[in-house]
Design a protein around this motif. Structure first.
Motif, PDB file in Angstrom:
ATOM      1  N   LYS A  11       0.821  -1.212   0.000  1.00 23.06           N
ATOM      2  CA  LYS A  11       0.000   0.000   0.000  1.00 23.06           C
ATOM      3  C   LYS A  11       0.857   1.265   0.000  1.00 23.06           C
ATOM      4  O   LYS A  11       0.416   2.293  -0.493  1.00 23.06           O
ATOM      5  N   ASP A  31       2.199   7.167  -1.675  1.00 25.88           N
ATOM      6  CA  ASP A  31       0.862   6.646  -1.356  1.00 25.88           C
ATOM      7  C   ASP A  31       0.725   6.423   0.139  1.00 25.88           C
ATOM      8  O   ASP A  31       1.631   5.933   0.804  1.00 25.88           O
ATOM      9  N   THR A  32      -0.457   6.777   0.618  1.00 34.76           N
ATOM     10  CA  THR A  32      -0.758   6.626   2.043  1.00 34.76           C
ATOM     11  C   THR A  32      -2.106   5.943   2.137  1.00 34.76           C
ATOM     12  O   THR A  32      -3.027   6.294   1.392  1.00 34.76           O
ATOM     13  N   SER A  33      -2.212   4.964   3.016  1.00 35.17           N
ATOM     14  CA  SER A  33      -3.509   4.320   3.154  1.00 35.17           C
ATOM     15  C   SER A  33      -3.801   4.077   4.622  1.00 35.17           C
ATOM     16  O   SER A  33      -2.901   3.975   5.450  1.00 35.17           O
ATOM     17  N   GLY A  37      -6.739  -0.017   3.726  1.00 30.27           N
ATOM     18  CA  GLY A  37      -6.791   0.346   2.321  1.00 30.27           C
ATOM     19  C   GLY A  37      -8.065   1.080   1.907  1.00 30.27           C
ATOM     20  O   GLY A  37      -8.231   1.443   0.745  1.00 30.27           O
ATOM     21  N   LYS A  39      -9.079   4.141   2.936  1.00 29.02           N
ATOM     22  CA  LYS A  39      -8.797   5.564   2.718  1.00 29.02           C
ATOM     23  C   LYS A  39      -7.406   5.675   2.118  1.00 29.02           C
ATOM     24  O   LYS A  39      -6.443   5.212   2.722  1.00 29.02           O
ATOM     25  N   VAL A  40      -7.301   6.238   0.924  1.00 28.49           N
ATOM     26  CA  VAL A  40      -5.990   6.344   0.272  1.00 28.49           C
ATOM     27  C   VAL A  40      -5.769   7.757  -0.252  1.00 28.49           C
ATOM     28  O   VAL A  40      -6.722   8.457  -0.586  1.00 28.49           O
TER      29      VAL A  40
END
Ligand code: TMP
Ligand code: ASP
Length: 236
Positions: A11, A31-33, A37, A39-40
């Motif tokens: 992720k 990328d941040t989640s 997964g 909320k990205v």
């Protein structure tokens, strides 16, 4: 060392093979989640900050005698690591109540936990990383008894090193998650240690300076990671 093919895209990081079968390249993406997964987002500079942050922490842990997979920084976003056979579990230590502990047990946030709480979770987004115990790990062959006690020992040792490191920077290490893997018969600390996988509060104001800013929509996510990095002496 030559980077070869993409092995796995997680992720927040992508893993590449190299010409050495025992080494991998980790690429830290922007990328941040959160919420398994659900909320990205892409957060500018996060990959670069986390790559340096992780290198700094892994080197400190290594120097304190905790065996890790980390070898060296390769570029802005990439690090070279040993290729581990990862255990499918997460080892968490909590020094202060927050997050799922509060939700699960109805504990109020911000209580000092003495002794710290240690928990294991199964890495499985579809099941929302359920909490598991030692008996589950043994029966389902996720870890042996020896590996479980080593994970607990190393997770506790990491706490000793990092509580001091963050306290010296005016920060409270509220909780954190570690992952371990096998390498030539030994258990090593793998994955990463960054504000994506721990909670850090300012000691005076109790301001959250970790991924809870993203989870809770508080804004200034990467700016807070950079603030923590600056305070502990990571060169950005
Ligand atoms: P929790 O309060 O959501 O159980 O999380 C405890 C700590 O572990 C918190 O710092 C976040 C981290 N963590 C992860 O980074 N990834 C995970 O999948 C889990 C379960 C926890
Ligand atoms: N469970 C962790 C979080 O809420 C990781 C994830 O969901 O991807 O941040």
């Amino acid at each position: 060392m030559e980077k070869r093919t993409e092995l796995y895209a997680g992720k927040a990081k992508t893993v590449y093979t190299t010409d050495d079968p025992e080494r991998l390249v980790l690429e830290f993406r922007d990328d941040t989640s959160a919420f398994d997964g659900e909320k990205v987002a892409q957060l500018a500079r996060k990959g670069r900050v986390n790559n340096r942050f992780n290198a700094f922490i892994m080197e400190r842990l290594q120097a304190a005698g905790i065996p890790t997979h980390f070898e060296r920084l390769l570029s802005e976003r990439e690090s070279l690591v040993k290729r581990l056979d990862m255990l499918p579990v997460e080892s968490v230590i909590r020094n202060v109540s927050a997050g799922s502990l509060c939700r699960r047990l109805g504990i109020e946030e911000g209580l000092d936990l003495e002794p710290p709480v240690q928990e294991f979770f199964l890495k499985n987004d579809a099941l929302h990383d359920p909490m598991i115990n030692e008996s589950h790990m043994i029966t389902f062959h996720w870890a042996t008894e020896g590996e479980i006690s080593r994970m607990k020992e190393l997770t506790r040792q990491v706490n000793g090193v990092l509580q001091t490191l963050f306290a010296d920077a005016g920060l409270v290490l509220v909780d954190y998650k570690l992952e371990f893997g096998r390498f030539r018969g030994e258990l090593l600390l793998g994955d990463e240690f960054t504000p994506d996988g721990c909670r850090l509060w300012d000691r005076e104001t109790r301001e959250k300076l970790d991924k809870d800013r993203f989870r809770q929509g508080l804004g200034s996510v990467v700016e807070s990671y950079e603030e923590v990095a600056r305070r502990i002496g990571v060169e950005l």
